[in-house]
Design an enzyme around this catalytic site. Structure first.
Site, PDB file in Angstrom:
ATOM      1  N   ASP A  34       0.862  -1.191   0.000  1.00 61.20           N
ATOM      2  CA  ASP A  34       0.000   0.000   0.000  1.00 61.20           C
ATOM      3  C   ASP A  34       0.892   1.232   0.000  1.00 61.20           C
ATOM      4  OD1 ASP A  34      -1.915   2.099   0.843  1.00 61.20           O
ATOM      5  OD2 ASP A  34      -3.243   0.422   1.324  1.00 61.20           O
ATOM      6  N   LEU A  36      -0.219   4.160   0.874  1.00 62.90           N
ATOM      7  CA  LEU A  36      -0.817   5.030   1.900  1.00 62.90           C
ATOM      8  C   LEU A  36      -1.362   6.332   1.309  1.00 62.90           C
ATOM      9  CD1 LEU A  36       1.778   4.521   4.825  1.00 62.90           C
ATOM     10  CD2 LEU A  36      -0.271   3.175   4.316  1.00 62.90           C
ATOM     11  N   ASP A  61       4.204   2.054  -4.113  1.00 64.39           N
ATOM     12  CA  ASP A  61       3.198   2.341  -5.125  1.00 64.39           C
ATOM     13  C   ASP A  61       3.292   1.204  -6.138  1.00 64.39           C
ATOM     14  OD1 ASP A  61       1.724   3.229  -7.267  1.00 64.39           O
ATOM     15  OD2 ASP A  61       2.317   5.322  -6.992  1.00 64.39           O
ATOM     16  N   LYS A  87     -10.829   5.742  -5.813  1.00 68.42           N
ATOM     17  CA  LYS A  87     -12.231   5.287  -5.848  1.00 68.42           C
ATOM     18  C   LYS A  87     -13.284   6.388  -5.817  1.00 68.42           C
ATOM     19  CE  LYS A  87     -12.759   4.991  -0.874  1.00 68.42           C
ATOM     20  NZ  LYS A  87     -13.399   4.370   0.250  1.00 68.42           N
ATOM     21  N   SER A 127     -17.302  -3.408  -8.503  1.00 68.72           N
ATOM     22  CA  SER A 127     -18.298  -2.541  -7.877  1.00 68.72           C
ATOM     23  C   SER A 127     -19.629  -2.673  -8.595  1.00 68.72           C
ATOM     24  CB  SER A 127     -17.785  -1.103  -8.004  1.00 68.72           C
ATOM     25  OG  SER A 127     -18.802  -0.186  -7.718  1.00 68.72           O
ATOM     26  N   TYR A 151     -13.969   6.355 -13.155  1.00 72.01           N
ATOM     27  CA  TYR A 151     -13.741   5.352 -12.091  1.00 72.01           C
ATOM     28  C   TYR A 151     -14.412   4.026 -12.473  1.00 72.01           C
ATOM     29  CZ  TYR A 151     -14.682   2.607  -7.945  1.00 72.01           C
ATOM     30  OH  TYR A 151     -14.797   1.546  -7.069  1.00 72.01           O
ATOM     31  N   LYS A 155     -13.028  -0.028 -13.547  1.00 72.05           N
ATOM     32  CA  LYS A 155     -13.487  -1.313 -12.999  1.00 72.05           C
ATOM     33  C   LYS A 155     -13.938  -2.245 -14.130  1.00 72.05           C
ATOM     34  CE  LYS A 155     -12.722  -0.491  -8.719  1.00 72.05           C
ATOM     35  NZ  LYS A 155     -11.612  -1.172  -8.089  1.00 72.05           N
ATOM     36  N   ASN A 200     -17.848  12.108   0.221  1.00 79.46           N
ATOM     37  CA  ASN A 200     -18.768  12.023  -0.918  1.00 79.46           C
ATOM     38  C   ASN A 200     -19.876  11.029  -0.627  1.00 79.46           C
ATOM     39  OD1 ASN A 200     -17.156  13.649  -2.775  1.00 79.46           O
ATOM     40  ND2 ASN A 200     -15.697  11.958  -2.640  1.00 79.46           N
ATOM     41  N   ARG A 233     -30.355   2.117  -1.756  1.00 80.06           N
ATOM     42  CA  ARG A 233     -29.114   1.377  -1.977  1.00 80.06           C
ATOM     43  C   ARG A 233     -29.056   0.139  -1.093  1.00 80.06           C
ATOM     44  NH1 ARG A 233     -29.339   4.607  -5.310  1.00 80.06           N
ATOM     45  NH2 ARG A 233     -27.785   6.090  -6.104  1.00 80.06           N
ATOM     46  N   ASP A 297     -26.574  10.058 -10.333  1.00 79.64           N
ATOM     47  CA  ASP A 297     -27.179   9.115  -9.378  1.00 79.64           C
ATOM     48  C   ASP A 297     -28.362   8.387 -10.008  1.00 79.64           C
ATOM     49  OD1 ASP A 297     -25.472   9.493  -7.289  1.00 79.64           O
ATOM     50  OD2 ASP A 297     -26.821  10.750  -6.094  1.00 79.64           O
TER      51      ASP A 297
HETATM   52  P1  NAD Z   1      -9.523   2.812   0.235  1.00 81.64           P
HETATM   53  O1  NAD Z   1      -9.125   4.052  -0.489  1.00 81.64           O
HETATM   54  O2  NAD Z   1      -9.822   2.921   1.688  1.00 81.64           O
HETATM   55  O3  NAD Z   1      -8.422   1.691   0.021  1.00 81.64           O
HETATM   56  C1  NAD Z   1      -7.611   1.608  -1.124  1.00 81.64           C
HETATM   57  C2  NAD Z   1      -6.183   1.484  -0.664  1.00 81.64           C
HETATM   58  O4  NAD Z   1      -5.343   1.363  -1.813  1.00 81.64           O
HETATM   59  C3  NAD Z   1      -5.689   2.703   0.114  1.00 81.64           C
HETATM   60  O5  NAD Z   1      -5.081   2.273   1.319  1.00 81.64           O
HETATM   61  C4  NAD Z   1      -4.667   3.363  -0.820  1.00 81.64           C
HETATM   62  O6  NAD Z   1      -3.639   3.975  -0.087  1.00 81.64           O
HETATM   63  C5  NAD Z   1      -4.199   2.169  -1.639  1.00 81.64           C
HETATM   64  N1  NAD Z   1      -3.698   2.481  -2.991  1.00 81.64           N
HETATM   65  C6  NAD Z   1      -4.333   3.168  -3.977  1.00 81.64           C
HETATM   66  N2  NAD Z   1      -3.549   3.207  -5.078  1.00 81.64           N
HETATM   67  C7  NAD Z   1      -2.413   2.531  -4.784  1.00 81.64           C
HETATM   68  C8  NAD Z   1      -1.225   2.226  -5.504  1.00 81.64           C
HETATM   69  N3  NAD Z   1      -1.040   2.648  -6.766  1.00 81.64           N
HETATM   70  N4  NAD Z   1      -0.269   1.501  -4.895  1.00 81.64           N
HETATM   71  C9  NAD Z   1      -0.430   1.076  -3.619  1.00 81.64           C
HETATM   72  N5  NAD Z   1      -1.518   1.345  -2.891  1.00 81.64           N
HETATM   73  C10 NAD Z   1      -2.508   2.059  -3.464  1.00 81.64           C
HETATM   74  O7  NAD Z   1     -10.781   2.193  -0.552  1.00 81.64           O
HETATM   75  P2  NAD Z   1     -11.771   1.034  -0.115  1.00 81.64           P
HETATM   76  O8  NAD Z   1     -13.096   1.633   0.134  1.00 81.64           O
HETATM   77  O9  NAD Z   1     -11.145   0.156   0.889  1.00 81.64           O
HETATM   78  O10 NAD Z   1     -11.887   0.274  -1.515  1.00 81.64           O
HETATM   79  C11 NAD Z   1     -11.109  -0.861  -1.807  1.00 81.64           C
HETATM   80  C12 NAD Z   1     -11.432  -1.345  -3.209  1.00 81.64           C
HETATM   81  O11 NAD Z   1     -12.821  -1.623  -3.298  1.00 81.64           O
HETATM   82  C13 NAD Z   1     -11.146  -0.316  -4.302  1.00 81.64           C
HETATM   83  O12 NAD Z   1     -10.652  -1.011  -5.433  1.00 81.64           O
HETATM   84  C14 NAD Z   1     -12.505   0.270  -4.597  1.00 81.64           C
HETATM   85  O13 NAD Z   1     -12.573   0.750  -5.922  1.00 81.64           O
HETATM   86  C15 NAD Z   1     -13.397  -0.935  -4.395  1.00 81.64           C
HETATM   87  N6  NAD Z   1     -14.781  -0.589  -4.056  1.00 81.64           N
HETATM   88  C16 NAD Z   1     -15.027   0.244  -2.999  1.00 81.64           C
HETATM   89  C17 NAD Z   1     -16.335   0.588  -2.686  1.00 81.64           C
HETATM   90  C18 NAD Z   1     -16.626   1.550  -1.573  1.00 81.64           C
HETATM   91  O14 NAD Z   1     -17.710   2.147  -1.589  1.00 81.64           O
HETATM   92  N7  NAD Z   1     -15.751   1.729  -0.591  1.00 81.64           N
HETATM   93  C19 NAD Z   1     -17.398   0.033  -3.435  1.00 81.64           C
HETATM   94  C20 NAD Z   1     -17.099  -0.829  -4.489  1.00 81.64           C
HETATM   95  C21 NAD Z   1     -15.780  -1.133  -4.794  1.00 81.64           C
HETATM   96  C1  WQD Z   2     -25.762   6.670  -1.585  1.00 77.96           C
HETATM   97  C2  WQD Z   2     -27.103   7.396  -1.637  1.00 77.96           C
HETATM   98  C3  WQD Z   2     -27.034   9.426  -2.935  1.00 77.96           C
HETATM   99  C4  WQD Z   2     -24.292  11.564  -0.237  1.00 77.96           C
HETATM  100  C5  WQD Z   2     -20.849   5.132  -4.692  1.00 77.96           C
HETATM  101  C6  WQD Z   2     -20.150   4.833  -5.981  1.00 77.96           C
HETATM  102  C7  WQD Z   2     -20.107   3.348  -6.210  1.00 77.96           C
HETATM  103  C8  WQD Z   2     -19.503   2.633  -5.005  1.00 77.96           C
HETATM  104  C9  WQD Z   2     -20.173   3.023  -3.740  1.00 77.96           C
HETATM  105  C10 WQD Z   2     -17.153   2.386  -5.405  1.00 77.96           C
HETATM  106  C11 WQD Z   2     -27.442   7.952  -3.019  1.00 77.96           C
HETATM  107  C12 WQD Z   2     -27.312   9.736  -1.475  1.00 77.96           C
HETATM  108  C13 WQD Z   2     -25.095  10.616  -0.852  1.00 77.96           C
HETATM  109  C14 WQD Z   2     -24.881  12.708   0.358  1.00 77.96           C
HETATM  110  C15 WQD Z   2     -27.053  11.891  -0.310  1.00 77.96           C
HETATM  111  N1  WQD Z   2     -18.125   2.944  -4.839  1.00 77.96           N
HETATM  112  N2  WQD Z   2     -26.448  10.777  -0.875  1.00 77.96           N
HETATM  113  N3  WQD Z   2     -26.240  12.824   0.294  1.00 77.96           N
HETATM  114  O1  WQD Z   2     -23.489   6.788  -5.139  1.00 77.96           O
HETATM  115  O2  WQD Z   2     -24.598   4.643  -4.340  1.00 77.96           O
HETATM  116  O3  WQD Z   2     -22.195   4.664  -4.777  1.00 77.96           O
HETATM  117  O4  WQD Z   2     -20.186   4.454  -3.616  1.00 77.96           O
HETATM  118  O5  WQD Z   2     -17.172   1.526  -6.227  1.00 77.96           O
HETATM  119  O6  WQD Z   2     -19.358   3.154  -7.356  1.00 77.96           O
HETATM  120  O7  WQD Z   2     -20.853   5.471  -7.045  1.00 77.96           O
HETATM  121  O8  WQD Z   2     -23.014   5.855  -2.813  1.00 77.96           O
HETATM  122  O9  WQD Z   2     -22.871   6.801  -0.552  1.00 77.96           O
HETATM  123  O10 WQD Z   2     -22.405   8.306  -2.541  1.00 77.96           O
HETATM  124  O11 WQD Z   2     -24.747   7.523  -2.126  1.00 77.96           O
HETATM  125  O12 WQD Z   2     -28.275  12.042  -0.325  1.00 77.96           O
HETATM  126  O13 WQD Z   2     -24.198  13.586   0.900  1.00 77.96           O
HETATM  127  O14 WQD Z   2     -27.024   8.538  -0.774  1.00 77.96           O
HETATM  128  O15 WQD Z   2     -27.780  10.268  -3.757  1.00 77.96           O
HETATM  129  O16 WQD Z   2     -28.832   7.851  -3.169  1.00 77.96           O
HETATM  130  P1  WQD Z   2     -23.421   5.554  -4.355  1.00 77.96           P
HETATM  131  P2  WQD Z   2     -23.167   7.173  -1.950  1.00 77.96           P
END
Ligand code: NAD
Ligand code: WQD
Length: 345
Positions: A34, A36, A61, A87, A127, A151, A155, A200, A233, A297
């Site tokens: 990682d 960081l 990295d 992300k 995702s 983004y 994926k 966000n 959701r 959205d």
């Molecule tokens: P996060 O940002 O907390 O974790 C990602 C980690 O990857 C971080 O610690 C960051 O420092 C590290 N990182 C990023 N680029 C790097 C690089 N080039 N080299 C080394 N380290 C690197 O995110 P998360 O929420 O834990 O998400 C993890 C995975 O799940 C991601 O691939 C994200 O796209 C996917 N995902 C997340 C969500 C969500 O809502 N959190 C939903 C669907 C999919």
């Molecule tokens: C959830 C609901 C918003 C913020 C995102 C990415 C998705 C995945 C998960 C990585 C929606 C509403 C949100 C706020 C609100 N990530 N909302 N006020 O958009 O479903 O998904 O995160 O892969 O790819 O798009 O998640 O938590 O942003 O929103 O009303 O301040 O909350 O409109 O209905 P989302 P979210």
């Protein structure tokens, strides 16, 4: 008991850290890579504190191929769980080059190392965003795929690459896991999600309102075709997700080739349902204001998780109340996230 070594890229991040604990507790050796860029080194200490086992940690990295190769030279890696990515959907629209470089090049580097060092098992963090605007819910894995932002495109591109690579090499076993909306935190309140700046996503935004760092929640639209007009959701506890990764690794030991699973609960909650559930779990009033819809959205998004249940023996077990309770425990015990501890070191 097995002692397979798993390389966890992004293992210091939100989902990665919870998964590392689950892996260590299940007897795997864990090697974290990682940089960081969205996490803190103290997470690695907390993984050890909570699991009782120390992961090996490389602060690199993984876009840097030489740095990555050192990890493969120094360790006999059996499988990879690839979390490392940028992300934030909105940021990806304004910084597409950074997103394509980071998310795609790091993954291609891993594919190259897998070939060179004969690693055949790979779990990928995909995702629900790859379903675009689904024609109906619940969403099945075979629904058509489409994306609307850089983004999401990273994926889907990586998923497509994996399908091509697995077609060409039948020795590979790959699990594509499509997460729905992860929230919650470790039961201890010692690790959780710490977004950079103003969140966000909805849950970290709610917890910042609850702790008094933001005045109210902006609810993005109340005129969707849902039971109360706000977006629906499939929120899933990060601990359930973590468990899903261990189940996916076990599945790969059966040499299934490429498999794809939704990781969700199958239940949809609206923004207002979530605000109410959080208020109840935390005892805090959460002021909110209805604002305009957020661009991009969709109204409703929830999974059909039956395939994961049947083939992985995995089912989400935590309720929305527990997700809220654990998100609040993390936020209230760590009002400034990991920062305080980092500064005092
Ligand atoms: P996060 O940002 O907390 O974790 C990602 C980690 O990857 C971080 O610690 C960051 O420092 C590290 N990182 C990023 N680029 C790097 C690089 N080039 N080299 C080394 N380290 C690197 O995110 P998360 O929420 O834990 O998400 C993890 C995975 O799940 C991601 O691939 C994200 O796209 C996917 N995902 C997340 C969500 C969500 O809502 N959190 C939903 C669907 C999919
Ligand atoms: C959830 C609901 C918003 C913020 C995102 C990415 C998705 C995945 C998960 C990585 C929606 C509403 C949100 C706020 C609100 N990530 N909302 N006020 O958009 O479903 O998904 O995160 O892969 O790819 O798009 O998640 O938590 O942003 O929103 O009303 O301040 O909350 O409109 O209905 P989302 P979210």
């Amino acid at each position: 008991m097995n002692y397979m070594a798993v390389l966890v890229t992004g293992g210091a991040g939100y989902i990665g850290s919870h998964t590392c604990i689950e892996l260590l507790e299940s007897g795997y050796d864990v090697i974290i890579a990682d940089n960081l860029c969205n996490s803190h080194k103290v997470v690695v200490d907390r993984i050890k504190e909570l699991s009782g086992h120390k992961p090996k940690f490389y602060e690199i990295d993984i876009v840097d191929k030489n740095a990555l190769e050192l990890v493969f030279k120094e360790n006999k890696i059996d499988s990879i769980i690839h979390f490392a990515a940028l992300k934030a959907v909105g940021q990806s629209v304004s910084m597409p080059v950074e997103y394509y470089t980071n998310n795609l090049i790091n993954t291609l580097n891993l594919f190259e190392m897998m070939k060179k060092y004969n690693v055949n098992k790979f779990v990928f963090s995909s995702s629900a965003t790859v379903y675009g605007e689904p024609h109906t819910c619940p969403i099945l894995e075979e629904f058509p795929l489409s994306v609307t932002n850089p983004y999401g495109r990273t994926k889907l591109m990586i998923e497509d690459m994996l399908r091509d690579i697995c077609y060409a090499n039948k020795d590979l076993d790959v699990a594509i896991l499509r997460y729905f909306n992860p929230i919650g935190a470790h039961k201890s309140g010692r690790i959780g999600e710490e977004p950079n700046g103003i969140p966000n996503n909805i849950m970290p935004y709610i917890t910042k309102v609850a702790i008094g760092q933001l005045p109210y929640v902006n609810v993005f639209g109340d005129d969707y075709n849902t039971h109360d007009g706000t977006g629906v959701r499939d929120y899933i506890h990060v601990l359930d997700l973590a468990h899903g990764h261990v189940k996916a690794l076990k599945k790969l030991e059966e040499n299934p080739g490429l498999v794809t699973y939704n990781l969700g609960t199958g239940k949809g909650y609206s923004v207002l349902d979530l605000v109410k559930a959080f208020s109840k779990a935390s005892g805090k009033e959460i002021p909110y204001k209805i604002t305009d819809r957020r661009a991009g959205d969709i109204a409703t998004c929830y999974a059909d998780p039956t395939k994961a249940e049947k083939e992985l023996g995995w089912k989400a077990k935590y309720s929305i109340e527990e997700m809220c309770k654990d998100s609040w425990k993390w936020q209230s015990q760590n009002p400034n996230g990991y920062t305080t501890e980092v500064l005092t070191k």
